[in-house]
Write a protein that holds these residues in place. Structure first.
Motif, PDB file in Angstrom:
ATOM      1  N   SER A  29     -20.518 -13.973  26.225  1.00  0.00           N
ATOM      2  CA  SER A  29     -19.592 -14.686  25.363  1.00  0.00           C
ATOM      3  C   SER A  29     -20.206 -15.050  24.017  1.00  0.00           C
ATOM      4  O   SER A  29     -19.475 -15.228  23.040  1.00  0.00           O
ATOM      5  CB  SER A  29     -19.113 -15.967  26.053  1.00  0.00           C
ATOM      6  N   ALA A  30     -21.511 -15.192  23.947  1.00  0.00           N
ATOM      7  CA  ALA A  30     -22.166 -15.554  22.692  1.00  0.00           C
ATOM      8  C   ALA A  30     -23.568 -14.974  22.660  1.00  0.00           C
ATOM      9  O   ALA A  30     -24.192 -14.764  23.704  1.00  0.00           O
ATOM     10  CB  ALA A  30     -22.229 -17.071  22.511  1.00  0.00           C
ATOM     11  N   MET A  31     -24.024 -14.749  21.464  1.00  0.00           N
ATOM     12  CA  MET A  31     -25.367 -14.227  21.254  1.00  0.00           C
ATOM     13  C   MET A  31     -26.040 -15.098  20.206  1.00  0.00           C
ATOM     14  O   MET A  31     -25.375 -15.595  19.292  1.00  0.00           O
ATOM     15  CB  MET A  31     -25.301 -12.788  20.757  1.00  0.00           C
ATOM     16  N   ALA A  32     -27.334 -15.260  20.330  1.00  0.00           N
ATOM     17  CA  ALA A  32     -28.028 -16.152  19.406  1.00  0.00           C
ATOM     18  C   ALA A  32     -29.434 -15.648  19.135  1.00  0.00           C
ATOM     19  O   ALA A  32     -29.990 -14.843  19.896  1.00  0.00           O
ATOM     20  CB  ALA A  32     -28.092 -17.562  19.983  1.00  0.00           C
ATOM     21  N   TRP A  33     -29.973 -16.164  18.063  1.00  0.00           N
ATOM     22  CA  TRP A  33     -31.378 -15.961  17.724  1.00  0.00           C
ATOM     23  C   TRP A  33     -32.047 -17.330  17.675  1.00  0.00           C
ATOM     24  O   TRP A  33     -31.520 -18.272  17.073  1.00  0.00           O
ATOM     25  CB  TRP A  33     -31.541 -15.269  16.383  1.00  0.00           C
ATOM     26  N   PHE A  34     -33.195 -17.410  18.297  1.00  0.00           N
ATOM     27  CA  PHE A  34     -34.057 -18.580  18.224  1.00  0.00           C
ATOM     28  C   PHE A  34     -35.424 -18.111  17.727  1.00  0.00           C
ATOM     29  O   PHE A  34     -35.710 -16.918  17.738  1.00  0.00           O
ATOM     30  CB  PHE A  34     -34.212 -19.237  19.606  1.00  0.00           C
ATOM     31  N   ARG A  35     -36.234 -19.049  17.331  1.00  0.00           N
ATOM     32  CA  ARG A  35     -37.589 -18.680  16.918  1.00  0.00           C
ATOM     33  C   ARG A  35     -38.572 -19.773  17.323  1.00  0.00           C
ATOM     34  O   ARG A  35     -38.201 -20.934  17.504  1.00  0.00           O
ATOM     35  CB  ARG A  35     -37.654 -18.440  15.413  1.00  0.00           C
ATOM     36  N   GLN A  36     -39.807 -19.360  17.452  1.00  0.00           N
ATOM     37  CA  GLN A  36     -40.859 -20.302  17.799  1.00  0.00           C
ATOM     38  C   GLN A  36     -42.115 -19.963  17.017  1.00  0.00           C
ATOM     39  O   GLN A  36     -42.664 -18.862  17.172  1.00  0.00           O
ATOM     40  CB  GLN A  36     -41.147 -20.300  19.302  1.00  0.00           C
ATOM     41  N   ALA A  37     -42.525 -20.902  16.202  1.00  0.00           N
ATOM     42  CA  ALA A  37     -43.753 -20.752  15.436  1.00  0.00           C
ATOM     43  C   ALA A  37     -44.916 -21.320  16.244  1.00  0.00           C
ATOM     44  O   ALA A  37     -44.705 -22.163  17.119  1.00  0.00           O
ATOM     45  CB  ALA A  37     -43.624 -21.471  14.100  1.00  0.00           C
ATOM     46  N   PRO A  38     -46.131 -20.894  15.958  1.00  0.00           N
ATOM     47  CA  PRO A  38     -47.296 -21.397  16.698  1.00  0.00           C
ATOM     48  C   PRO A  38     -47.381 -22.918  16.637  1.00  0.00           C
ATOM     49  O   PRO A  38     -47.300 -23.506  15.557  1.00  0.00           O
ATOM     50  CB  PRO A  38     -48.478 -20.745  15.978  1.00  0.00           C
ATOM     51  N   GLY A  39     -47.526 -23.529  17.790  1.00  0.00           N
ATOM     52  CA  GLY A  39     -47.682 -24.966  17.853  1.00  0.00           C
ATOM     53  C   GLY A  39     -46.408 -25.763  17.661  1.00  0.00           C
ATOM     54  O   GLY A  39     -46.447 -26.996  17.593  1.00  0.00           O
ATOM     55  N   LYS A  40     -45.274 -25.066  17.592  1.00  0.00           N
ATOM     56  CA  LYS A  40     -43.999 -25.747  17.365  1.00  0.00           C
ATOM     57  C   LYS A  40     -43.035 -25.467  18.500  1.00  0.00           C
ATOM     58  O   LYS A  40     -43.191 -24.519  19.257  1.00  0.00           O
ATOM     59  CB  LYS A  40     -43.397 -25.325  16.027  1.00  0.00           C
ATOM     60  N   GLU A  41     -42.024 -26.315  18.558  1.00  0.00           N
ATOM     61  CA  GLU A  41     -40.972 -26.117  19.544  1.00  0.00           C
ATOM     62  C   GLU A  41     -40.097 -24.936  19.138  1.00  0.00           C
ATOM     63  O   GLU A  41     -39.964 -24.599  17.953  1.00  0.00           O
ATOM     64  CB  GLU A  41     -40.103 -27.380  19.631  1.00  0.00           C
ATOM     65  N   ARG A  42     -39.466 -24.351  20.142  1.00  0.00           N
ATOM     66  CA  ARG A  42     -38.477 -23.316  19.861  1.00  0.00           C
ATOM     67  C   ARG A  42     -37.312 -23.940  19.114  1.00  0.00           C
ATOM     68  O   ARG A  42     -36.887 -25.051  19.433  1.00  0.00           O
ATOM     69  CB  ARG A  42     -37.994 -22.708  21.173  1.00  0.00           C
ATOM     70  N   GLU A  43     -36.796 -23.228  18.120  1.00  0.00           N
ATOM     71  CA  GLU A  43     -35.688 -23.767  17.352  1.00  0.00           C
ATOM     72  C   GLU A  43     -34.581 -22.739  17.188  1.00  0.00           C
ATOM     73  O   GLU A  43     -34.816 -21.531  17.151  1.00  0.00           O
ATOM     74  CB  GLU A  43     -36.153 -24.248  15.967  1.00  0.00           C
ATOM     75  N   PHE A  44     -33.397 -23.261  17.094  1.00  0.00           N
ATOM     76  CA  PHE A  44     -32.205 -22.448  16.895  1.00  0.00           C
ATOM     77  C   PHE A  44     -32.197 -21.876  15.481  1.00  0.00           C
ATOM     78  O   PHE A  44     -32.577 -22.547  14.523  1.00  0.00           O
ATOM     79  CB  PHE A  44     -30.969 -23.330  17.117  1.00  0.00           C
ATOM     80  N   VAL A  45     -31.738 -20.610  15.383  1.00  0.00           N
ATOM     81  CA  VAL A  45     -31.622 -19.980  14.078  1.00  0.00           C
ATOM     82  C   VAL A  45     -30.157 -19.681  13.748  1.00  0.00           C
ATOM     83  O   VAL A  45     -29.645 -20.114  12.714  1.00  0.00           O
ATOM     84  CB  VAL A  45     -32.444 -18.686  14.018  1.00  0.00           C
ATOM     85  N   ALA A  46     -29.501 -18.932  14.626  1.00  0.00           N
ATOM     86  CA  ALA A  46     -28.117 -18.544  14.380  1.00  0.00           C
ATOM     87  C   ALA A  46     -27.480 -18.089  15.677  1.00  0.00           C
ATOM     88  O   ALA A  46     -28.183 -17.664  16.605  1.00  0.00           O
ATOM     89  CB  ALA A  46     -28.039 -17.433  13.332  1.00  0.00           C
ATOM     90  N   ALA A  47     -26.151 -18.164  15.724  1.00  0.00           N
ATOM     91  CA  ALA A  47     -25.417 -17.716  16.901  1.00  0.00           C
ATOM     92  C   ALA A  47     -24.067 -17.166  16.473  1.00  0.00           C
ATOM     93  O   ALA A  47     -23.540 -17.535  15.413  1.00  0.00           O
ATOM     94  CB  ALA A  47     -25.234 -18.858  17.889  1.00  0.00           C
ATOM     95  N   ILE A  48     -23.517 -16.294  17.320  1.00  0.00           N
ATOM     96  CA  ILE A  48     -22.213 -15.699  17.039  1.00  0.00           C
ATOM     97  C   ILE A  48     -21.478 -15.502  18.351  1.00  0.00           C
ATOM     98  O   ILE A  48     -22.091 -15.148  19.370  1.00  0.00           O
ATOM     99  CB  ILE A  48     -22.388 -14.362  16.275  1.00  0.00           C
ATOM    100  N   SER A  49     -20.185 -15.750  18.350  1.00  0.00           N
ATOM    101  CA  SER A  49     -19.397 -15.530  19.551  1.00  0.00           C
ATOM    102  C   SER A  49     -18.956 -14.076  19.626  1.00  0.00           C
ATOM    103  O   SER A  49     -18.710 -13.439  18.604  1.00  0.00           O
ATOM    104  CB  SER A  49     -18.164 -16.444  19.553  1.00  0.00           C
TER     105      SER A  49
END
Length: 124
Positions: A29-49
């Motif tokens: 139903s939806a697709m998304a991109w997340f990212r995680q930099a070294p030493g940081k929490e995973r974060e949301f980037v973008a999503a699309i239904s």
């Protein structure tokens, strides 16, 4: 379900990259991109239904990144422009199962399946 992300690499500040994610095994139903930099929490980037094509962007991505999908090919893309060193991270694609028509959640816990990640490195 398998997700295969590709398109990462080493670029200079100001350059562009296009990430791709191939999804096999089921619809979603939806697709998304997340990212995680070294030493940081995973974060949301973008999503699309999948249906309606509704999109959501993180503030850091808005105006520079564009998420799109090709339902026929079960692909999701992330066009990233004007990259800066702050965008350096491993980028993960994720999909959410069926039953959530038109919704585009921003939290990782809403997504059921994840790809292996692709490294994006932006040099100054």
């Amino acid at each position: 379900v398998q997700l295969q992300a590709s398109g990462g690499g080493l670029v200079q500040a100001g350059d562009s990259l296009r990430l791709s994610c191939a999804v096999s095994g089921r619809t979603f139903s939806a697709m998304a991109w997340f990212r995680q930099a070294p030493g940081k929490e995973r974060e949301f980037v973008a999503a699309i239904s999948r249906n309606l094509g509704r999109t959501e962007y993180a503030g850091s991505a808005k105006g520079r990144f564009t998420i799109s999908r090709d339902n026929a090919k079960n692909m999701v893309y992330l066009q990233m422009n004007s990259l800066n060193p702050g965008d350096t991270a491993v980028y993960y694609c994720a999909v959410r199962g069926n039953g959530f028509y038109g919704q585009v959640p921003r939290v990782g816990e809403s997504y059921n399946y994840w790809g292996q990640g692709t490294q994006v490195t932006v040099s100054s």
